[in-house]
Design a protein around this motif. Structure first.
Motif, mmCIF file in Angstrom:
data_model
loop_
_atom_site.group_PDB
_atom_site.id
_atom_site.type_symbol
_atom_site.label_atom_id
_atom_site.label_comp_id
_atom_site.label_asym_id
_atom_site.label_seq_id
_atom_site.Cartn_x
_atom_site.Cartn_y
_atom_site.Cartn_z
ATOM 1 N N ARG A 36 0.848 -1.191 0.000
ATOM 2 C CA ARG A 36 0.000 0.000 0.000
ATOM 3 C C ARG A 36 0.880 1.235 0.000
ATOM 4 O O ARG A 36 1.999 1.220 0.500
ATOM 5 N N PHE A 37 0.344 2.316 -0.547
ATOM 6 C CA PHE A 37 1.068 3.575 -0.635
ATOM 7 C C PHE A 37 0.145 4.722 -0.254
ATOM 8 O O PHE A 37 -1.051 4.662 -0.493
ATOM 9 N N TYR A 38 0.741 5.772 0.300
ATOM 10 C CA TYR A 38 0.028 7.019 0.500
ATOM 11 C C TYR A 38 0.330 7.907 -0.705
ATOM 12 O O TYR A 38 1.472 8.018 -1.135
ATOM 13 N N LYS A 39 -0.701 8.544 -1.218
ATOM 14 C CA LYS A 39 -0.556 9.347 -2.433
ATOM 15 C C LYS A 39 0.478 10.466 -2.263
ATOM 16 O O LYS A 39 1.274 10.710 -3.157
ATOM 17 N N HIS A 40 0.508 11.142 -1.117
ATOM 18 C CA HIS A 40 1.448 12.253 -0.938
ATOM 19 C C HIS A 40 2.895 11.761 -0.954
ATOM 20 O O HIS A 40 3.782 12.466 -1.422
ATOM 21 N N GLU A 41 3.154 10.555 -0.467
ATOM 22 C CA GLU A 41 4.508 9.998 -0.525
ATOM 23 C C GLU A 41 4.886 9.636 -1.955
ATOM 24 O O GLU A 41 6.035 9.789 -2.357
ATOM 25 N N LEU A 42 3.932 9.172 -2.717
ATOM 26 C CA LEU A 42 4.179 8.839 -4.123
ATOM 27 C C LEU A 42 4.585 10.080 -4.900
ATOM 28 O O LEU A 42 5.521 10.040 -5.688
ATOM 29 N N LEU A 43 3.857 11.144 -4.696
ATOM 30 C CA LEU A 43 4.147 12.375 -5.432
ATOM 31 C C LEU A 43 5.541 12.882 -5.119
ATOM 32 O O LEU A 43 6.265 13.305 -6.015
ATOM 33 N N ALA A 44 5.930 12.833 -3.866
ATOM 34 C CA ALA A 44 7.261 13.297 -3.489
ATOM 35 C C ALA A 44 8.344 12.454 -4.157
ATOM 36 O O ALA A 44 9.310 12.985 -4.712
#
Length: 55
Positions: A36-44
Motif C-alpha cells: 500500500r502507498f500514500y498518495k502524498h509519498e508517491l508524489l514526493a
C-alpha cells in the motif's frame, strides 16, 4: 493506493515498479494482501525522480 493503482497513476510498467521499490524510490507499506502507498509519498518520490532526470 494499491500496487495496481500506483502503476496506473504513475504510468509505469511492472518491471519499473519493481526497480523503483528495490532502489528505494518507492517505499511501500507492507500489509496483508499486498503493498500500500500514500498518495502524498508517491508524489514526493515521483517528483524527486523527475528532478534527477529519471523516470
Amino acid at each position: 493506493m494499491t500496487r495496481q493503482e500506483v502503476k496506473a497513476y504513475l504510468k509505469i510498467s511492472e518491471s519499473t515498479y519493481k526497480r523503483k521499490v528495490k532502489d528505494g524510490t518507492l517505499r511501500p507499506i507492507k500489509m496483508p494482501g499486498g503493498d500500500r502507498f500514500y498518495k502524498h509519498e508517491l508524489l514526493a518520490a515521483f517528483n524527486e525522480s523527475h528532478r534527477r532526470g529519471r523516470t
